[in-house]
Design a protein around this motif. Structure first.
Motif, PDB file in Angstrom:
ATOM      1  N   MET A   1     -17.733 -10.950  47.764  1.00 27.23           N
ATOM      2  CA  MET A   1     -16.284 -10.980  47.889  1.00 27.23           C
ATOM      3  C   MET A   1     -15.723 -12.075  47.021  1.00 27.23           C
ATOM      4  SD  MET A   1     -14.938 -12.976  50.821  1.00 27.23           S
ATOM      5  CE  MET A   1     -15.479 -14.442  51.522  1.00 27.23           C
ATOM      6  N   SER A   2     -15.094 -11.589  45.981  1.00 26.82           N
ATOM      7  CA  SER A   2     -14.676 -12.631  45.058  1.00 26.82           C
ATOM      8  C   SER A   2     -13.222 -12.556  44.646  1.00 26.82           C
ATOM      9  CB  SER A   2     -15.569 -12.650  43.843  1.00 26.82           C
ATOM     10  OG  SER A   2     -16.359 -13.811  43.930  1.00 26.82           O
ATOM     11  N   VAL A   3     -12.374 -12.051  45.560  1.00 23.03           N
ATOM     12  CA  VAL A   3     -10.957 -12.237  45.267  1.00 23.03           C
ATOM     13  C   VAL A   3     -10.482 -13.324  46.216  1.00 23.03           C
ATOM     14  CG1 VAL A   3      -8.679 -11.176  45.159  1.00 23.03           C
ATOM     15  CG2 VAL A   3     -10.677  -9.924  44.385  1.00 23.03           C
ATOM     16  N   ILE A   4     -10.586 -14.537  45.731  1.00 17.85           N
ATOM     17  CA  ILE A   4     -10.251 -15.692  46.565  1.00 17.85           C
ATOM     18  C   ILE A   4      -8.748 -15.944  46.461  1.00 17.85           C
ATOM     19  CG2 ILE A   4     -10.766 -18.140  46.947  1.00 17.85           C
ATOM     20  CD1 ILE A   4     -13.461 -17.330  45.270  1.00 17.85           C
ATOM     21  N   THR A   5      -8.246 -15.817  45.241  1.00 17.08           N
ATOM     22  CA  THR A   5      -6.804 -15.956  45.028  1.00 17.08           C
ATOM     23  C   THR A   5      -6.215 -14.563  44.827  1.00 17.08           C
ATOM     24  OG1 THR A   5      -7.234 -18.047  43.901  1.00 17.08           O
ATOM     25  CG2 THR A   5      -5.058 -17.079  43.578  1.00 17.08           C
ATOM     26  N   SER A   6      -5.385 -14.143  45.755  1.00 21.78           N
ATOM     27  CA  SER A   6      -4.738 -12.826  45.609  1.00 21.78           C
ATOM     28  C   SER A   6      -3.549 -12.949  44.686  1.00 21.78           C
ATOM     29  CB  SER A   6      -4.239 -12.329  46.960  1.00 21.78           C
ATOM     30  OG  SER A   6      -5.312 -11.929  47.709  1.00 21.78           O
ATOM     31  N   ILE A   7      -3.453 -12.017  43.767  1.00 22.95           N
ATOM     32  CA  ILE A   7      -2.379 -12.064  42.771  1.00 22.95           C
ATOM     33  C   ILE A   7      -1.535 -10.799  42.915  1.00 22.95           C
ATOM     34  CG2 ILE A   7      -1.887 -12.211  40.268  1.00 22.95           C
ATOM     35  CD1 ILE A   7      -3.451 -14.644  41.165  1.00 22.95           C
ATOM     36  N   THR A   8      -0.220 -10.957  42.916  1.00 25.09           N
ATOM     37  CA  THR A   8       0.650  -9.779  43.005  1.00 25.09           C
ATOM     38  C   THR A   8       0.877  -9.224  41.593  1.00 25.09           C
ATOM     39  OG1 THR A   8       2.666 -11.047  42.702  1.00 25.09           O
ATOM     40  CG2 THR A   8       1.886 -10.771  44.982  1.00 25.09           C
ATOM     41  N   GLU A   9       1.368  -7.994  41.555  1.00 19.16           N
ATOM     42  CA  GLU A   9       1.634  -7.373  40.255  1.00 19.16           C
ATOM     43  C   GLU A   9       2.668  -8.193  39.475  1.00 19.16           C
ATOM     44  OE1 GLU A   9       2.469  -3.215  40.507  1.00 19.16           O
ATOM     45  OE2 GLU A   9       2.837  -3.072  38.354  1.00 19.16           O
ATOM     46  N   VAL A  52      -9.527 -16.207  37.568  1.00 19.38           N
ATOM     47  CA  VAL A  52      -8.885 -17.425  38.072  1.00 19.38           C
ATOM     48  C   VAL A  52     -10.020 -18.394  38.426  1.00 19.38           C
ATOM     49  CG1 VAL A  52      -7.345 -18.432  39.811  1.00 19.38           C
ATOM     50  CG2 VAL A  52      -7.036 -16.039  39.101  1.00 19.38           C
ATOM     51  N   PHE A  53     -10.005 -19.573  37.835  1.00 20.13           N
ATOM     52  CA  PHE A  53     -11.073 -20.549  38.093  1.00 20.13           C
ATOM     53  C   PHE A  53     -10.786 -21.263  39.415  1.00 20.13           C
ATOM     54  CE2 PHE A  53     -11.069 -19.958  33.498  1.00 20.13           C
ATOM     55  CZ  PHE A  53     -12.409 -19.616  33.305  1.00 20.13           C
ATOM     56  N   GLU A  54     -11.681 -21.060  40.364  1.00 17.10           N
ATOM     57  CA  GLU A  54     -11.466 -21.609  41.702  1.00 17.10           C
ATOM     58  C   GLU A  54     -11.980 -23.036  41.832  1.00 17.10           C
ATOM     59  OE1 GLU A  54      -9.713 -20.081  43.837  1.00 17.10           O
ATOM     60  OE2 GLU A  54      -9.623 -18.077  42.971  1.00 17.10           O
ATOM     61  N   LYS A  94      -0.581 -19.763  40.039  1.00 18.69           N
ATOM     62  CA  LYS A  94      -0.617 -20.347  41.393  1.00 18.69           C
ATOM     63  C   LYS A  94      -1.282 -21.733  41.375  1.00 18.69           C
ATOM     64  CE  LYS A  94      -0.332 -16.494  44.487  1.00 18.69           C
ATOM     65  NZ  LYS A  94      -0.947 -15.670  45.509  1.00 18.69           N
ATOM     66  N   GLY A  95      -1.024 -22.490  40.315  1.00 21.98           N
ATOM     67  CA  GLY A  95      -1.558 -23.862  40.218  1.00 21.98           C
ATOM     68  C   GLY A  95      -3.020 -23.936  39.806  1.00 21.98           C
ATOM     69  N   LYS A  96      -3.655 -22.789  39.541  1.00 18.81           N
ATOM     70  CA  LYS A  96      -5.083 -22.808  39.148  1.00 18.81           C
ATOM     71  C   LYS A  96      -5.222 -22.341  37.704  1.00 18.81           C
ATOM     72  CE  LYS A  96      -6.645 -21.740  43.801  1.00 18.81           C
ATOM     73  NZ  LYS A  96      -7.228 -20.759  44.698  1.00 18.81           N
ATOM     74  N   PRO A  97      -6.210 -22.894  36.966  1.00 21.58           N
ATOM     75  CA  PRO A  97      -6.423 -22.417  35.600  1.00 21.58           C
ATOM     76  C   PRO A  97      -6.927 -20.972  35.610  1.00 21.58           C
ATOM     77  CG  PRO A  97      -7.992 -24.178  36.148  1.00 21.58           C
ATOM     78  CD  PRO A  97      -7.149 -23.949  37.360  1.00 21.58           C
ATOM     79  N   ALA A  98      -6.484 -20.195  34.644  1.00 22.13           N
ATOM     80  CA  ALA A  98      -6.884 -18.783  34.593  1.00 22.13           C
ATOM     81  C   ALA A  98      -6.969 -18.341  33.138  1.00 22.13           C
ATOM     82  CB  ALA A  98      -5.863 -17.935  35.341  1.00 22.13           C
ATOM     83  N   CYS A  99      -7.689 -17.254  32.902  1.00 26.29           N
ATOM     84  CA  CYS A  99      -7.809 -16.759  31.521  1.00 26.29           C
ATOM     85  C   CYS A  99      -7.965 -15.247  31.513  1.00 26.29           C
ATOM     86  CB  CYS A  99      -9.006 -17.399  30.826  1.00 26.29           C
ATOM     87  SG  CYS A  99     -10.575 -16.849  31.471  1.00 26.29           S
ATOM     88  N   LEU A 100      -7.794 -14.702  30.329  1.00 30.27           N
ATOM     89  CA  LEU A 100      -8.057 -13.279  30.095  1.00 30.27           C
ATOM     90  C   LEU A 100      -9.246 -13.228  29.158  1.00 30.27           C
ATOM     91  CD1 LEU A 100      -4.882 -11.312  28.979  1.00 30.27           C
ATOM     92  CD2 LEU A 100      -6.301 -10.906  30.980  1.00 30.27           C
TER      93      LEU A 100
END
Ligand SMILES: Nc1ncnc2c1ncn2[C@@H]1O[C@H](COP(=O)(O)OP(=O)(O)O)[C@@H](O)[C@H]1O
Ligand SMILES: N[C@@H](CCOP(=O)(O)O)C(=O)O
Length: 314
Positions: A1-9, A52-54, A94-100
């Motif tokens: 289970m690795s959707v720790i941060t839920s992201i809306t559309e 999203v880097f947790e 959401k305050g966390k680093p993220a990338c594509l």
């Protein structure tokens, strides 16, 4: 289970507006993985991975992404970051680093063939040779980490396991660390981190443990996972897979004499390492993180198997 941060559309569309890739057609959380949040995106009929880097901070995450760019320029296939309109590989959500990152085709193979193992050996050897000049990343999970964490869990274990823990720590003292060749190593090349299509390796993911350290560490990690016979619960190494992985590696980078002599110590040490990391996660689940717990006993058995061997024919 690795959707720790839920992201809306809406949040995702806002994030993607900095890339000019086109319209987001669909997005889906990915359940595999342990540490980061991953989504599969479909934008303009192209697939991408949104991470999203947790745990990692922006600078460290950027380092790893720079490494994947560097490797892909050396024809080592891996997922590479997309840059936004300001040439950033990392943006915050959401305050966390993220990338594509680019989507790698293919699937991981839980039942690798000797040919798959040969290709993994080739990949590691190419990576080790090509990334020797890459800006060194220190190894936060090396000798000191093992020593410190073994002490941390010592009293929680049975007497037998305490002895085994001591045996693991003794192994790292027998290794001639300063005399063995180093490079940038993947440090987590398990079966779930490589993809294949029609039996051909399409690429490698999850460079987030990569660091500059002794190359034999990577060989030992890969052999312990790719060459173990996971179906029979004795966790023996398959000699055919073992030989194929080593041959693949040595086609490109033949071992030095000391590496030949010390490979067995590394196989012991790295099986000990994953017994330890998994046991530490069991006793001290990282707070605020949603780590998927993996079974420490598998690696305990592999470690014991290697301890019962006194010499290795290479
Ligand atoms: N670039 C990619 N291309 C295709 N699938 C990917 C890619 N990156 C990650 N995935 C998928 O996401 C899963 C989790 O990714 P991983 O990097 O292992 O996560 P974690 O860092 O949490 O361990 C992988 O098992 C794979 O299914
Ligand atoms: N491969 C390690 C755990 C690291 O997790 P990952 O999902 O980031 O590859 C293990 O099997 O213990």
């Amino acid at each position: 289970m690795s959707v720790i941060t839920s992201i809306t559309e809406g949040e995702l569309t806002d994030f993607l507006s900095a890339y000019n890739l086109g319209e987001l057609q669909s997005y889906q959380g990915i359940t595999e993985g342990t540490v980061n949040t991953n989504y599969l995106l479909n934008i303009n009929h192209q697939k991408y991975i949104f991470t999203v880097f947790e745990v990692l901070n922006k600078e460290t995450a950027e380092h790893y992404l720079t490494l994947t760019e560097f490797l892909s320029k050396q024809a080592l296939s891996c997922a590479t970051p997309l840059l936004d309109n300001h040439q950033n590989s990392i943006r915050y959500i959401k305050g966390k680093p993220a990338c594509l990152v680019s989507f790698l085709p293919g699937k991981s193979n839980q039942h690798p063939s000797p040919e798959n193992c040969r290709q993994i050996g080739l990949y590691l050897a190419k990576m080790h040779i090509n990334s020797q000049s890459f800006k060194p990343l220190s190894n936060p999970m090396g000798i000191e980490w093992r020593t410190e964490h073994a002490l941390k869990i010592f009293t929680k274990l049975s007497l037998d396991d305490q002895q085994l823990l001591q045996a693991g720590l003794n192994i790292q003292k027998k290794i001639h660390w300063d005399l063995l060749p180093k490079s940038t190593i993947h440090y987590d090349l398990f079966r779930d981190n490589a993809f294949f299509e029609k039996d051909q390796l399409t690429g490698v993911i999850d460079f987030y443990y990569a660091c500059f350290d002794v190359m034999l560490l990577d060989l030992a990690i890969a052999i312990n996972d790719w060459c173990t016979n996971w179906q029979d619960k004795k966790f023996n190494i398959s000699p055919v897979h073992f030989r194929a992985l080593l041959n693949g590696y040595q086609t490109i980078r033949p071992f030095e004499t000391l590496e030949q002599q010390e490979l067995l110590l590394f196989l012991q040490l790295m099986s000990f390492h994953f017994w330890l990391t998994r046991t530490v996660n069991q006793h001290f689940p990282p707070i605020g993180e949603s780590i998927t717990l993996k079974d420490p006993n598998e690696f305990k058995k592999i470690f014991k198997n290697w301890l019962s061997i006194t010499s290795l024919k290479i």
